[in-house]
Design a protein around this motif. Sequence first.
Motif, PDB file in Angstrom:
ATOM      1  N   ALA A  14      65.923   3.323  35.388  1.00 27.35           N
ATOM      2  CA  ALA A  14      67.181   2.616  35.164  1.00 27.35           C
ATOM      3  C   ALA A  14      67.111   1.833  33.854  1.00 27.35           C
ATOM      4  O   ALA A  14      66.083   1.224  33.545  1.00 27.35           O
ATOM      5  CB  ALA A  14      67.465   1.688  36.324  1.00 27.35           C
ATOM      6  N   LYS A  87      72.037   4.249  35.173  1.00 24.67           N
ATOM      7  CA  LYS A  87      71.946   3.555  36.455  1.00 24.67           C
ATOM      8  C   LYS A  87      71.569   4.566  37.538  1.00 24.67           C
ATOM      9  O   LYS A  87      71.843   5.762  37.396  1.00 24.67           O
ATOM     10  CB  LYS A  87      73.289   2.928  36.799  1.00 24.67           C
ATOM     11  CG  LYS A  87      73.833   1.991  35.735  1.00 24.67           C
ATOM     12  CD  LYS A  87      75.227   1.515  36.104  1.00 24.67           C
ATOM     13  CE  LYS A  87      75.812   0.610  35.043  1.00 24.67           C
ATOM     14  NZ  LYS A  87      77.202   0.168  35.389  1.00 24.67           N
ATOM     15  N   PRO A  88      70.968   4.107  38.629  1.00 23.72           N
ATOM     16  CA  PRO A  88      70.602   5.048  39.705  1.00 23.72           C
ATOM     17  C   PRO A  88      71.792   5.866  40.214  1.00 23.72           C
ATOM     18  O   PRO A  88      71.614   7.035  40.577  1.00 23.72           O
ATOM     19  CB  PRO A  88      70.055   4.116  40.783  1.00 23.72           C
ATOM     20  CG  PRO A  88      69.456   2.984  40.019  1.00 23.72           C
ATOM     21  CD  PRO A  88      70.403   2.769  38.859  1.00 23.72           C
ATOM     22  N   VAL A 127      67.847   9.166  38.006  1.00 24.43           N
ATOM     23  CA  VAL A 127      67.595   7.816  37.491  1.00 24.43           C
ATOM     24  C   VAL A 127      66.950   7.000  38.596  1.00 24.43           C
ATOM     25  O   VAL A 127      67.536   6.800  39.659  1.00 24.43           O
ATOM     26  CB  VAL A 127      68.888   7.141  37.016  1.00 24.43           C
ATOM     27  CG1 VAL A 127      68.577   5.787  36.389  1.00 24.43           C
ATOM     28  CG2 VAL A 127      69.627   8.028  36.021  1.00 24.43           C
ATOM     29  N   SER A 129      65.209   3.555  40.252  1.00 28.35           N
ATOM     30  CA  SER A 129      65.468   2.101  40.172  1.00 28.35           C
ATOM     31  C   SER A 129      64.192   1.317  39.944  1.00 28.35           C
ATOM     32  O   SER A 129      63.093   1.839  40.005  1.00 28.35           O
ATOM     33  CB  SER A 129      66.136   1.635  41.462  1.00 28.35           C
ATOM     34  OG  SER A 129      65.324   1.956  42.569  1.00 28.35           O
TER      35      SER A 129
END
Length: 129
Positions: A14, A87-88, A127, A129
């Motif tokens: 991320a 972003k995730p 992606v 985190s």
Amino acid sequence: QMKLVESGGGLVQAGGSLRLSCAASGFTLGFYDVGWFRQAPGKEREAVACITSSDDRTYYADSAKGRFTISRNNAGNTVSLQMDVLKPDNTAMYSCAADIDRWWCTYYTRATSADTAYWGQGTQVTVSS
């Protein structure tokens, strides 16, 4: 054989960046409007960005504005999608599509593989985190 091939996907943390590429073979991508789409497991396909053939005008989904940039490289017969600050929830299979209709970007959010000239197989973006 006329087709689109995506590349550049992968695993990124991320906040990181990826640059996806959509390469055309057998035809000149510069004559086509080109869009990027994504689909996450269990979710509907989402239009991400589009670039016109006539004047390189760009269109973005609200979720992509400010972080993603679509651009064209006619010499390389490619269209790229630069993705920053990932972003995730950006995790998905990303595909590109192209159509000769010079107004295609104005309605690309409703495009399907059945009514679009070319559609690639996709590249996976994950992606963490």
